[in-house]
Design an enzyme around this catalytic site. Structure first.
Site, PDB file in Angstrom:
ATOM      1  CB  THR A 106      -0.986   0.005   1.193  1.00 38.29           C
ATOM      2  OG1 THR A 106      -0.260  -0.156   2.407  1.00 38.29           O
ATOM      3  CG2 THR A 106      -2.013  -1.093   1.050  1.00 38.29           C
ATOM      4  CE  LYS A 134       0.554  -3.434   3.014  1.00 41.11           C
ATOM      5  NZ  LYS A 134       0.185  -2.364   3.993  1.00 41.11           N
ATOM      6  CB  THR A 188       3.422  -7.911   9.517  1.00 51.23           C
ATOM      7  OG1 THR A 188       3.399  -7.604   8.126  1.00 51.23           O
ATOM      8  CG2 THR A 188       2.659  -9.192   9.729  1.00 51.23           C
ATOM      9  CD  GLU A 216       2.501   5.182   6.653  1.00 52.65           C
ATOM     10  OE1 GLU A 216       1.698   4.661   5.863  1.00 52.65           O
ATOM     11  OE2 GLU A 216       2.160   5.745   7.703  1.00 52.65           O
ATOM     12  CG  ASN A 274       0.038   8.311   8.197  1.00 51.69           C
ATOM     13  OD1 ASN A 274      -0.619   7.404   7.708  1.00 51.69           O
ATOM     14  ND2 ASN A 274       1.290   8.180   8.583  1.00 51.69           N
ATOM     15  CB  SER A 298      -6.537  13.739  -0.333  1.00 49.67           C
ATOM     16  OG  SER A 298      -5.190  13.793   0.084  1.00 49.67           O
TER      17      SER A 298
END
Lengths: 412, 412
Positions: free
Chosen positions: B157, B183, B194, B284, B407, B412
């Protein structure tokens, strides 16, 4: 920090004098130049004190001192410095407290045991009291009854506005006053949320009664807020009651269950919640003031755990920062809280907008409505977890790039 | 996301085929155009399966399905979609799973009960399986034994690199292979860390034995990592064992305590930890890969709680992002964990640098050394809390403005 919180009050409230309390602050140069960083408060003889402190296992030397001495319940002086938390400073930290206390007791002409201290700022750096004890005599001379704003400013660290509030109430038909100041901004979590809050009243309430009024009120005020889930080593709430209103025929209260304390308790709670909200409204880098109510939980404690999981979720907080009505992340946070929740009866509201119902998006919900609601500065989120009658509310703010910027170089 | 993690491997590992496993992926257009988002894995008859799932109270429909069916221990197909988590989608969510399972069972010529499904992506939006079940027949035709990289890419993702690892070991003198894909990226916390990891082997291990090998290994691999303390509704680890190595005279193992499983257990753990580290290394917005070891705690569980408090502290994580050797925040995190810790015996190391000792800054410590250490991409923090023998290690990353950017506008 240059940028002031969007929730800073247009005018700082002016607090009335409280008989028996005098305050003064100065620039002692403890860490930063050009700002006040030392507060002295002096109390008339037989002032009672009650306190609630951090539950941190690495509590600061100042907290250790206050926790031990608040048991005897009397106070004559309070010294607070900002810029250095004197936490995790080993034996030297305890010596710094002792030296500060001795110097203050000499000036206030009281016992060491009647002096309370608090320190806020950087952790782990030795605090050198010789830097500031020399200022205390001058502060004692200058101390005044109407210096609350000066006091509130002297205890600020990364706060962008001073936090003050005042209330009045009646005890036995006599009006008494409650004043409070607080500082917060970072390291705020609901395990004694405020870093520092000092409350003052002229009500004549004996120490044991004062403590029994104060302690339970923390749960839904300072402990009901969270900015970043972190807990300070220095969190302190101290309530000083000079008893001066007794001279105006206010009855002296010795029992915490005395019914004449009802108004005082309500006013104190209102004052504490006001200050707690101000702390959130000055959360580092915030753009949103967020209220999270959980209902339908197994118990109030269960509702609190779920509310805390929502309030502390970085994904929820970043969605709020992005004005994204991403209610899926609220579902995630409910799920990770580990408390009983019925996924297929879960309901979520943004203000009055029903977003989710019976475990899926509500038929009436339009994303455009959620998106419009998220643009508000104040956001109310309500979640019904569909199990029982337990309910709780917590307050938090969003998590922004500004928070990172503030905290990635706090010490530089 | 355009920016690739600084820890992305220069070359993605090439995974060898595992007899009895075939894979294929395609662009089904579930959410984003121009990327693969549908994976089909097919297994030869009598493939065993074991699984560990999220403990979230709002687990997704797919997790519910897998948790129920993994009990019978057999598998013929796995379908994974990215782009939509099919979580909090009520009755429609369960129907989407059922429809996906039925379509896959028809194509794989197996029972519904032998089909496993996983979904990852946005929460709360209905997943329409009619969008992608039409692709499954084509995938089954094209499925190949060497398509692991394609498979790892299809389940991404916000991941910036595909996560793959492979190991070999011996069972009864016969070499077997273990492959894994995973992932992660967001919503990663040590409560089944995970989001998705799929493991494959040709070892002939019966379902009950497979489950008893897999379950305990999660604790110090996937459950020992945290990126943002959030827990997905969809976390899933599935281990498929085709048993094909039996045709090469590998003994079939029916008992999880069989000593011949020692090498397999070690290889599987190593594979799982490798994948877990890759998930953190793609956290991230990260710039640092951080290992936190707590020793001297009352127990391993106590050490884990303290390590988790350090890893999840926004103030610690932002200091890491700012390359600030702010060990005071580590003290704060130890304190808030609520576990037994002796403040006056606390010691902290950055790598081999002794930073704090006996509850205060170490005599030998120089801030310039700490600052230089913090510039490394990989940071090792060790804390001794001075109580007992309990020790634990967790892995995390720093908290950066990029995390917020990712995040705050994921949808959007």
């Amino acid at each position: 920090m240059d940028k002031v919180s969007p929730f800073a009050p247009v005018q700082v409230p002016v607090l009335p004098p409280i008989e028996g309390v005098r305050l003064a602050a100065c620039e002692a140069g403890i860490r930063y130049a050009g700002r006040t960083d030392l507060l002295l408060a002096l109390f008339e003889p037989s002032t009672a004190v009650a306190g609630v402190f951090t539950t941190s296992k690495t509590a600061s030397a100042a907290v250790e001192w206050c926790r031990e001495h608040v048991r005897h319940g009397m106070a004559r002086a309070l010294v607070v410095n900002s810029g250095n938390a004197n936490a995790f400073t080993g034996m030297r930290g305890r010596e710094a407290v002792a030296e500060t206390v001795r110097a203050t007791a000499r000036i206030a002409e009281c016992l060491d045991a009647d002096v309370y201290v608090a320190s806020t700022g950087v952790i782990g750096e030795p605090l050198d009291p010789s830097k500031f004890v020399g200022f205390l005599a001058g502060l004692a001379e200058r101390a005044q009854a109407d210096a609350y704003e000066m006091a509130a400013r002297a205890i600020m660290t990364t706060d962008t506005f001073p936090k003050l509030a005042t209330r009045t109430c009646e005890i036995g038909g006599v009006t008494v006053t409650l004043n409070g100041i607080a500082k917060g901004a970072g390291m705020i979590a609901p395990d004694m949320a405020t870093m520092l809050s000092f409350l003052f009243t002229d009500a004549p309430i004996e120490p044991a009664a004062l403590q029994s009024v104060l302690s339970p009120l923390v749960e839904d005020s300072f402990n009901a807020i969270t900015i970043d889930s972190d807990t300070s080593t220095s969190d302190t709430v101290l309530l000083f009651a000079t008893g001066a209103a007794e001279r105006r025929s206010c009855p002296r209260i010795a029992d915490g269950n005395d019914e004449r304390l009802a108004g005082f308790r309500a006013a104190l709670f209102d004052l504490m919640r006001d200050l707690a909200h101000q702390i959130v409204q000055d959360g580092e880098g915030l753009t949103k003031f967020v209220s999270v109510t959980v209902k339908g939980a197994e118990s109030k404690a269960s509702a609190r755990t779920i509310a805390k999981a929502i309030c502390n979720s970085p994904l929820v907080k970043t969605a709020l920062a992005g004005e994204d009505p991403n209610w899926g992340r609220i579902v995630m946070a409910v799920g990770k809280a580990g408390e009983a929740a019925d996924r297929d009866r879960l309901a979520i509201w943004f203000g009055d907008i029903e977003v989710a119902k019976d475990g899926e998006v509500a038929p009436s919900y339009k994303e455009v409505d959620g998106a419009a609601y998220m643009k508000r500065p104040e956001i109310d989120i309500t979640v019904d977890v569909g199990i029982g009658e337990g309910t709780d509310t917590m307050w938090t703010c969003d998590l922004t790039k500004e928070y990172i910027a503030i905290n990635a170089d706090y010490r530089s």
